[in-house]
Motif scaffolding. Structure first.
Motif, mmCIF file in Angstrom:
data_model
loop_
_atom_site.group_PDB
_atom_site.id
_atom_site.type_symbol
_atom_site.label_atom_id
_atom_site.label_comp_id
_atom_site.label_asym_id
_atom_site.label_seq_id
_atom_site.Cartn_x
_atom_site.Cartn_y
_atom_site.Cartn_z
ATOM 1 N N GLY A 92 -20.138 39.816 -18.952
ATOM 2 C CA GLY A 92 -21.297 39.222 -19.607
ATOM 3 C C GLY A 92 -21.443 39.737 -21.012
ATOM 4 N N TRP A 93 -22.688 39.832 -21.482
ATOM 5 C CA TRP A 93 -22.974 40.268 -22.842
ATOM 6 C C TRP A 93 -24.397 40.801 -22.934
ATOM 7 N N ALA A 94 -24.657 41.509 -24.013
ATOM 8 C CA ALA A 94 -26.005 41.982 -24.319
ATOM 9 C C ALA A 94 -26.204 41.858 -25.823
ATOM 10 N N GLU A 95 -27.414 41.505 -26.226
ATOM 11 C CA GLU A 95 -27.768 41.445 -27.642
ATOM 12 C C GLU A 95 -29.046 42.234 -27.857
ATOM 13 N N ILE A 96 -29.016 43.099 -28.852
ATOM 14 C CA ILE A 96 -30.183 43.886 -29.231
ATOM 15 C C ILE A 96 -30.545 43.473 -30.655
ATOM 16 N N GLU A 97 -31.800 43.103 -30.848
ATOM 17 C CA GLU A 97 -32.284 42.762 -32.192
ATOM 18 C C GLU A 97 -33.505 43.616 -32.480
ATOM 19 N N VAL A 98 -33.543 44.201 -33.676
ATOM 20 C CA VAL A 98 -34.644 45.067 -34.080
ATOM 21 C C VAL A 98 -35.100 44.660 -35.470
ATOM 22 N N GLY A 99 -36.381 44.377 -35.593
ATOM 23 C CA GLY A 99 -36.933 43.991 -36.891
ATOM 24 C C GLY A 99 -38.358 44.491 -37.030
ATOM 25 N N PRO A 100 -38.995 44.135 -38.120
ATOM 26 C CA PRO A 100 -40.376 44.572 -38.333
ATOM 27 C C PRO A 100 -41.335 43.852 -37.396
ATOM 28 N N GLY A 101 -42.312 44.599 -36.933
ATOM 29 C CA GLY A 101 -43.343 44.043 -36.061
ATOM 30 C C GLY A 101 -44.706 44.253 -36.696
ATOM 31 N N PRO A 102 -45.754 43.985 -35.945
ATOM 32 C CA PRO A 102 -47.111 44.125 -36.482
ATOM 33 C C PRO A 102 -47.452 45.577 -36.801
ATOM 34 N N GLY A 103 -48.196 45.768 -37.860
ATOM 35 C CA GLY A 103 -48.686 47.104 -38.195
ATOM 36 C C GLY A 103 -47.608 48.102 -38.562
ATOM 37 N N GLY A 104 -46.488 47.638 -39.097
ATOM 38 C CA GLY A 104 -45.418 48.551 -39.485
ATOM 39 C C GLY A 104 -44.594 49.067 -38.326
#
Length: 146
Positions: A92-104
């Motif tokens: 299979g596979w896995a994807e991790i995404e990380v970005g800005p969210g609310p309040g820093g």
């Protein structure tokens, strides 16, 4: 096959959340009965290979993964990592995404499709629930820094 999505918001910068989630050996500390061994030289990049060995003795299973996308977060774009599961048993596979969210804070999305060779389709539901639980707890522990 089991497919799931985990979403978290953490009181961290995107770069710190990324660092914690992509520290592959620490996944072994966060997932019960698991040890992670990185097989390629640091730092992580496209082509990095590591193995998560889970279980006890002869009942242990290797989950061999290769990083096929490696885009750490920047000020202008979220980070994205894709792992292809290339083991003899776990696929299979896995994807991790990380970005800005609310309040820093950091906003994390972890999507995964997991297949276990020879597992009958009627067990996909329990596999999905167990995977969501195990990886959800692992993501929480990694983001907390424990």
């Amino acid at each position: 096959m089991a497919t799931f999505l985990l979403e978290r918001t953490a009181p961290l910068s995107p770069s710190e959340a990324w660092r914690r989630l992509t520290d592959w050996p620490r996944h072994g500390d966060a997932v019960p009965l698991t040890r992670v061994t990185v097989l390629t030289p640091a730092p992580t990049h496209e082509g990095t290979v590591f193995v998560a060995r889970s279980g006890l003795g002869p009942l242990a299973v290797d989950d061999r993964m290769e990083v096929t996308v490696w885009q750490p977060p920047t000020d202008d774009a979220p980070g994205r990592c894709r792992l292809e599961k290339r083991g003899r048993v776990v696929l299979g596979w896995a994807e991790i995404e990380v970005g800005p969210g609310p309040g820093g804070r950091a906003r994390v999305s972890w999507r995964e499709e997991i297949r276990v060779r020879l597992l009958p389709p009627f067990l996909d539901g329990p596999l999905e629930r167990a995977s969501r639980l195990v990886f959800g707890r692992a993501a929480n522990r990694l983001l907390r820094g424990r």
